[in-house]
Design an enzyme around this catalytic site. Sequence first.
Site: not given
Ligand code: M6R
Length: 606
Positions: A2, A27, A72, A98-99, A479, A483, A486, A502, A601
């Site tokens: 949010c 975000r 969100w 927010n929260g 990673e 990517k 996501e 395995h 984000k």
């Molecule tokens: O802001 P941060 O690096 O603490 O965030 C951690 C994860 O939420 C963040 O890396 C998330 O996995 C991304 N969407 C990856 O692309």
Amino acid sequence: MCGIVGYTGKAKASPFLMEGLKRLEYRGYDSAGIALSDKGIEIHRAKGKIDNLRQKLPRELKQTCGIGHTRWATHGKPSEANAHPHRSQDGKVALIHNGIIENYASLRTELIELGFEMKSETDTEVLAHLIQKCYKGDLEAAVREVLGLVTGAYGIAVMHENEPGRIVAAKMGSPLIIGLGTGENYLASDRTALMGHTQNVVILEDGEMAVIDPDEVRFSTIEAEALDPQVTELKDEVERIEKGEFPHFMLKEIFEQPRTISDSFAGRLLSEEGTAHLGGLDNVIDRLMECDRIILTACGTSWHAALVGEYMLEEYLRIPVEVEYASEFRYRNPVVDENTAVIAISQSGETADTLAAMKEAKRKGALVLGICNRVGSAIARESHGGVYIHAGPEIGVASTKAFTSQLVVLTLLTIKLARIRSMGFSEGKNLVDELRGLPDKVEQVLKGAKEIERISQMLAPHHNALYLGRGLAFPVALEGALKLKEISYIHAEGYPAAEMKHGPIALIDENMPVIVIAPSDDNYEKVISNLQEVRARSGKTIVIATQADTKLQELADEVIQIPHSHPILSPILSSIPLQLISYYVAVARGCDVDQPRNLAKSVTVE
Ligand code: M6R
């Protein structure tokens, strides 16, 4: 997650609010709304994109005070009714939050028994009704009283019809920044919304409140103790939050990496001493060198950076280094003492799980350090010391340039600590020189983007993909898989290449594309054997390699070549083609690259 914005002054509030919400889009959100106050309070809300909200706004909005929110969903589905701002029963209070209010269920029951009618499924709405209930002509006092009743995390902004031009804000857990202007003041959950409007900001700490009027902002604790604000200067980085000629922020950020990587080491390489200077560690270096164990903690992409850090630090420091998911760390009573250094890694500096893990480590007496991007963020403030990665604002939800800058900083940290311990001058100098040459090598990889775009089309029709790597290339495989899933919604798994036999090998057939990260290092020959195993089962392969020799060309369907580098820098170079692959696949599949579904984000809830 949010986003919050607020404005009070002499200008119309709605342009700032709408622009601010647009800037906070990255975000992640599913609905948005604004409330404007003048003689009464006017609220507009919409499900979906900010543009849906924009279309619902009347042409003439003259009010000079207002608050805005992107939501969100946590409690209750994305809908207009659940969107913020929420209104009190009498219609006089408008509130954004927010929260998560943890005790909202019991508060809700009490309010319903008192005759309040709930219009949404959210935890937030109770706050608006409670403020109405406690209001006796002083909004600040009513907010204070209500905050004494709630448990959980919040960043809130509230207006009352009887107090036009005033916003009361409070923070516990969720970020809030007050922007100071002349005859006008601002509020935002993220500095991105304030850029270009004011450079003077006050970052609220947990348990603090602000009463924001056009000509004055008063700061206090929630317990009513007056505070002297600490004003910090916001570096204006407006051009870094614009897309420029790029169709998406993600692509822009991928292409920024030669510069962001060099920003991460700028002023920190000491060639003549063969080491690195990290000023943020000066106060803690003696204690850090006494630690006999390091724990790296993070989430998501930052967790993958931590895995690379584990390999590097353990290899060169010869002390045990572990990597923990921050979300697990605090709940399993970890063995941590005053001889442990806990290093939290975070792009946003706001991730709730990472922050909670740091607090737990501090409680147990550990030395707590932070590696983060956002200057002055909660994680930076929670650390005893640390290092900024200086990657600039990262807007694309999929982290790219922050990841490579985290790896640069972990390399600097390794050099610095290893040089104090046992690394010789020439090895240190070699690493320093290699780092200096890295931006040019990244530039070379980016020159191959067109070819990578062509190769990526092979993945676009598939539903699954496997990423394999050994040693330092294993976290890169993880990673790469993250990517892809996501932003293109293709199910992807990262595996240590040797583990494939395995279990995951059962998945391999002509419908399973396999991306193999095979830099020329000690593991190369072994990885090539794993590649043979995939090929023998008709798997389609894309190989990221430093040497595209004939043997490899015959074995792989496609080879993407990266320049030679020191082995500990190869994760940086090999992750760039993987970023480009996910980007081009997502575009080919028509996905919303910068705002993928369901993702935020900054994950500011646990
Ligand atoms: O802001 P941060 O690096 O603490 O965030 C951690 C994860 O939420 C963040 O890396 C998330 O996995 C991304 N969407 C990856 O692309």
